[in-house]
Design a protein around this motif. Sequence first.
Motif, PDB file in Angstrom:
ATOM      1  N   GLU A   1       0.854  -1.185   0.000  1.00  0.00           N
ATOM      2  CA  GLU A   1       0.000   0.000   0.000  1.00  0.00           C
ATOM      3  C   GLU A   1       0.888   1.232   0.000  1.00  0.00           C
ATOM      4  O   GLU A   1       2.041   1.182   0.413  1.00  0.00           O
ATOM      5  CB  GLU A   1      -0.912   0.021   1.232  1.00  0.00           C
ATOM      6  N   GLU A   2       0.296   2.346  -0.416  1.00  0.00           N
ATOM      7  CA  GLU A   2       1.040   3.600  -0.441  1.00  0.00           C
ATOM      8  C   GLU A   2       1.048   4.215   0.953  1.00  0.00           C
ATOM      9  O   GLU A   2       0.003   4.331   1.595  1.00  0.00           O
ATOM     10  CB  GLU A   2       0.366   4.559  -1.434  1.00  0.00           C
ATOM     11  N   ASN A   3       2.244   4.625   1.426  1.00  0.00           N
ATOM     12  CA  ASN A   3       2.324   5.274   2.740  1.00  0.00           C
ATOM     13  C   ASN A   3       2.092   6.781   2.599  1.00  0.00           C
ATOM     14  O   ASN A   3       1.831   7.281   1.492  1.00  0.00           O
ATOM     15  CB  ASN A   3       3.645   4.948   3.440  1.00  0.00           C
ATOM     16  N   GLU A   4       2.194   7.498   3.707  1.00  0.00           N
ATOM     17  CA  GLU A   4       1.936   8.951   3.719  1.00  0.00           C
ATOM     18  C   GLU A   4       2.870   9.714   2.786  1.00  0.00           C
ATOM     19  O   GLU A   4       2.523  10.764   2.272  1.00  0.00           O
ATOM     20  CB  GLU A   4       2.083   9.510   5.150  1.00  0.00           C
ATOM     21  N   ALA A   5       4.063   9.183   2.565  1.00  0.00           N
ATOM     22  CA  ALA A   5       5.047   9.850   1.708  1.00  0.00           C
ATOM     23  C   ALA A   5       4.845   9.503   0.226  1.00  0.00           C
ATOM     24  O   ALA A   5       5.605   9.942  -0.625  1.00  0.00           O
ATOM     25  CB  ALA A   5       6.453   9.465   2.140  1.00  0.00           C
ATOM     26  N   GLY A   6       3.823   8.685  -0.065  1.00  0.00           N
ATOM     27  CA  GLY A   6       3.562   8.319  -1.451  1.00  0.00           C
ATOM     28  C   GLY A   6       4.419   7.177  -1.955  1.00  0.00           C
ATOM     29  O   GLY A   6       4.534   6.969  -3.159  1.00  0.00           O
TER      30      GLY A   6
END
Length: 139
Positions: A73-78
């Motif tokens: 999945e994509e984290n907060e930093a993309g």
Amino acid sequence: MKKVFAILFALTMGFGLISCSSDDDNGGGPNYSVVGKWIISNYTVGGTSVEDCITEGIRQFKPDGTLIQEHFEENEAGVCVETENSPLIGTYTKSGNNLSTTIDGVTKAYDLEFQSETKFTITETYNNVDFVFTFTKTN
């Protein structure tokens, strides 16, 4: 938008896999096998290529009908990162040109088409939109 595609992929790939039949005859053509380790080399939604974390990782189809799928999945930093619950483990069955997967109790059915011994696509149509995953064999 990426989270929507990630959810659609999770639904598409299933969060659980069913049964164990490996590879049945596909009706006269070459009888290629899904058994092995695969990456998703292309993903299209309605004919448009999509770049997303759902295409990350390896999917392994074992001879006993087990499917092991790395989950990203994509984290907060993309950045795409492997999730804590990875790998997802389920089952699959292949019958002719049909592939069925079950992960976490969710079963999905796909149209299966081999381009070669090392490349195949699975297609699911949802609301008249084709979700097509191209798999390429890896070592």
